[in-house]
Structures are given as structure tokens and as C-alpha cells.
Design a protein around this motif. Structure first.
Motif, short mmCIF file in Angstrom:
data_model
loop_
_atom_site.label_atom_id
_atom_site.label_comp_id
_atom_site.label_asym_id
_atom_site.label_seq_id
_atom_site.Cartn_x
_atom_site.Cartn_y
_atom_site.Cartn_z
N TYR A 76 61.72 40.89 46.87
CA TYR A 76 61.78 41.14 45.44
C TYR A 76 63.21 40.92 44.97
O TYR A 76 64.15 41.07 45.75
CB TYR A 76 61.41 42.59 45.10
CG TYR A 76 59.95 42.85 44.82
CD1 TYR A 76 59.11 43.31 45.82
CD2 TYR A 76 59.43 42.68 43.54
CE1 TYR A 76 57.76 43.57 45.57
CE2 TYR A 76 58.09 42.94 43.27
CZ TYR A 76 57.26 43.39 44.29
OH TYR A 76 55.93 43.65 44.04
N LYS A 78 58.72 39.29 41.75
CA LYS A 78 58.29 39.10 43.12
C LYS A 78 59.01 37.90 43.72
O LYS A 78 59.25 36.90 43.06
CB LYS A 78 56.79 38.85 43.18
CG LYS A 78 55.96 40.06 42.78
CD LYS A 78 54.48 39.75 42.86
CE LYS A 78 53.67 40.97 42.46
NZ LYS A 78 52.21 40.68 42.49
N ILE A 126 57.51 37.05 49.59
CA ILE A 126 56.65 37.87 50.46
C ILE A 126 56.59 39.31 49.95
O ILE A 126 56.96 40.25 50.62
CB ILE A 126 57.14 37.85 51.93
CG1 ILE A 126 58.62 38.22 52.03
CG2 ILE A 126 56.89 36.49 52.57
CD1 ILE A 126 59.05 38.62 53.44
N PRO A 127 56.05 39.54 48.73
CA PRO A 127 56.08 40.89 48.16
C PRO A 127 54.97 41.84 48.66
O PRO A 127 55.04 43.05 48.42
CB PRO A 127 55.87 40.60 46.68
CG PRO A 127 55.03 39.37 46.67
CD PRO A 127 55.50 38.54 47.84
N GLU A 128 53.99 41.29 49.39
CA GLU A 128 52.84 42.11 49.75
C GLU A 128 53.26 43.27 50.64
O GLU A 128 53.95 43.08 51.64
CB GLU A 128 51.79 41.26 50.47
CG GLU A 128 51.19 40.14 49.63
CD GLU A 128 52.10 38.94 49.46
OE1 GLU A 128 51.89 38.16 48.52
OE2 GLU A 128 53.05 38.78 50.27
N GLY A 129 52.81 44.47 50.29
CA GLY A 129 53.12 45.65 51.08
C GLY A 129 54.40 46.34 50.66
O GLY A 129 54.77 47.37 51.24
N TYR A 130 55.09 45.79 49.67
CA TYR A 130 56.36 46.33 49.21
C TYR A 130 56.33 46.57 47.70
O TYR A 130 55.58 45.91 46.98
CB TYR A 130 57.51 45.36 49.51
CG TYR A 130 57.68 44.96 50.94
CD1 TYR A 130 57.07 43.80 51.44
CD2 TYR A 130 58.44 45.73 51.82
CE1 TYR A 130 57.21 43.43 52.76
CE2 TYR A 130 58.60 45.36 53.14
CZ TYR A 130 57.98 44.20 53.60
OH TYR A 130 58.14 43.83 54.92
N SER A 131 57.16 47.50 47.25
CA SER A 131 57.46 47.63 45.83
C SER A 131 58.94 47.93 45.70
O SER A 131 59.62 48.19 46.71
CB SER A 131 56.61 48.71 45.18
OG SER A 131 56.88 49.96 45.76
N GLN A 155 55.92 45.28 59.58
CA GLN A 155 57.06 45.42 58.69
C GLN A 155 58.33 45.81 59.46
O GLN A 155 59.39 46.04 58.86
CB GLN A 155 56.78 46.41 57.57
CG GLN A 155 55.71 45.90 56.60
CD GLN A 155 55.36 46.89 55.53
OE1 GLN A 155 55.07 48.06 55.82
NE2 GLN A 155 55.36 46.44 54.28
#
Lengths: 113, 114
Positions: free
Chosen positions: B47, B57, B60-65, B85
Motif C-alpha cells: 500500500y 493499493k 499485493i494488498p490482499e490480507g493487509y490494510s 505473510q
């Protein structure tokens, strides 16, 4: 979308040998280009950057790079490497006007005394 | 000298835990970034943020905020940590990217998820 390719994954050189690492980017518009270095156990630090003007760019520690627009490349060079240049080298690109920086997969350089 | 400080050098967390990685910069930079670094894959952008409360984003934003409530601080959140991760996480900051600006990096946080 911008992307960067570094074709050399692992390079082994003897001290005093010359170095050239390749970097190609995919974006066709105006770009800012960077080379970073990561010494073992240390954070990434900037070696040099290219924005515009003279295609031959000088960086720190005797490194330089040549921007060739027709080849979408900014290749990193050093005339004579030292053992202390052992590190991982990353090329990066930023599309002008956009705030994203995309890195390549890196090249590990090992210099043998 | 620009300083980008990541709160931890090493972290070990359990699968399913919520994990916070914190990053602070002291140069009033507009941009802040989170990357993960894995052998053979280089740095991949998770991000980035170009202003307070603004985020985009990366690749590779999946699984993160992320969260950016103050200009100097950018947090990466793993909502439910998983073993894939496990990685080195790098924070960076920069002025608005144009002619002359560059990204400055922190020391990294090595996260292990068990």
C-alpha cells in the motif's frame, strides 16, 4: 502499468573487475528511475537517480548509470568493484505524476577478494 | 538527515493474530509506502499513502490494510496473520515524486508468523 526487469539475479566478480547491471522498465511515458543498494544487514539507500537531462548519471561510491530511452533502460556501472560493494542492488521506476514506486527483483553482487 | 523508524526489528506472531507494524518519518514527507521483501521477488508494494487518510493499493494488498491518521505515521495491519505473510516489511517515505524526490527507507521489520 509500470514494471521493472533486472535480468541478472546473482553476479560474482573479482575485485577490480568492471560491473554492469541491467535494468529495463516497461512504461512508455516519462519516468523517474532509481538504483538502490542494500548492504548486508542494512537499510536500502539510494545510489543514484535519473529524472531528465544528461543521460549519464553519477552516483555515490563511484557508481554511474546510463539512461537509454530507446531501450527503456538505466544500466548501472562501476569501472572497478571492491569487496565492500558486495550487496544487493535494486532498480526502481516511478511514472511521472504518479506517486507509486515499483522495484525490480534485485541483483545480488558478490565480490571476491 | 531523513529518518524513517519502524517500531520493531523482529516480531513473532501466531497464525490468526491481528498484527500492527508502525512506521514514523520525521521529514514532513507527503508520501509513505509499505513494501514486503522476499528472496528472489525483490520489493513488492503493498500500500502507499500520498496524504493523511489517503491510501492506494499497491501490487499485493490482499490480507493487509493501512492507516494514516497523522502525516508522520503510517501503520500496516495484518487483519489475521498467516504463515505466508512471514517476510521482511519495509517502510519508506518521500516528498511528492517529481524531479528530484526519492524514497527513504527504514531498517525493516522481520515478521515471522508461526
Amino acid at each position: 502499468a509500470q514494471s521493472v526487469s533486472q535480468h541478472n539475479h546473482h553476479v560474482i566478480l573479482s575485485e577490480a573487475a568492471s560491473l554492469e547491471l541491467g535494468c529495463n522498465y516497461s512504461y512508455g511515458g516519462t519516468v523517474n528511475l532509481f538504483w538502490y543498494v542494500q548492504y548486508p544487514g542494512q537499510h536500502l539507500q539510494l545510489l543514484l537517480k535519473y529524472f531528465s537531462g544528461d543521460p549519464l548519471v553519477k552516483g555515490i561510491k563511484g557508481f554511474e548509470a546510463e539512461f537509454i530511452k530507446s531501450k527503456f533502460s538505466l544500466n548501472l556501472r562501476k569501472p572497478s568493484v571492491q569487496w565492500s560493494d558486495t550487496a544487493e542492488y535494486f532498480c526502481a521506476v516511478n511514472e511521472r505524476g504518479y506517486q507509486k514506486v515499483t522495484f525490480g527483483t534485485g541483483t545480488k553482487l558478490q565480490v571476491i577478494p | 538527515d531523513v529518518k524513517v523508524t519502524q517500531s520493531s526489528r523482529y516480531l513473532v506472531k501466531r497464525t490468526g493474530e491481528k498484527v500492527f507494524l508502525e512506521c514514523v518519518q520525521d521529514m514532513d514527507h507527503e508520501n509513505m509506502f509499505w513494501y514486503r521483501q522476499d528472496p528472489g521477488l525483490g520489493l513488492r508494494l503493498i500500500y502507499f499513502s500520498y496524504d493523511v487518510k489517503m491510501k492506494e493499493k499497491g501490487d499485493i494488498p490482499e490480507g493487509y490494510s493501512v492507516s494514516r491518521e497523522k502525516k508522520e505515521r503510517f501503520s500496516l495491519i495484518l487483519e489475521s496473520a498467516s504463515t505466508n505473510q512471514t517476510s521482511m516489511y519495509l517502510c519508506a517515505s518521500s516528498l511528492v515524486l517529481g524531479e528530484g524526490a526519492e524514497a527513504f527507507f527504514g531498517q525493516g521489520t522481520r515478521l515471522t508468523v508461526v
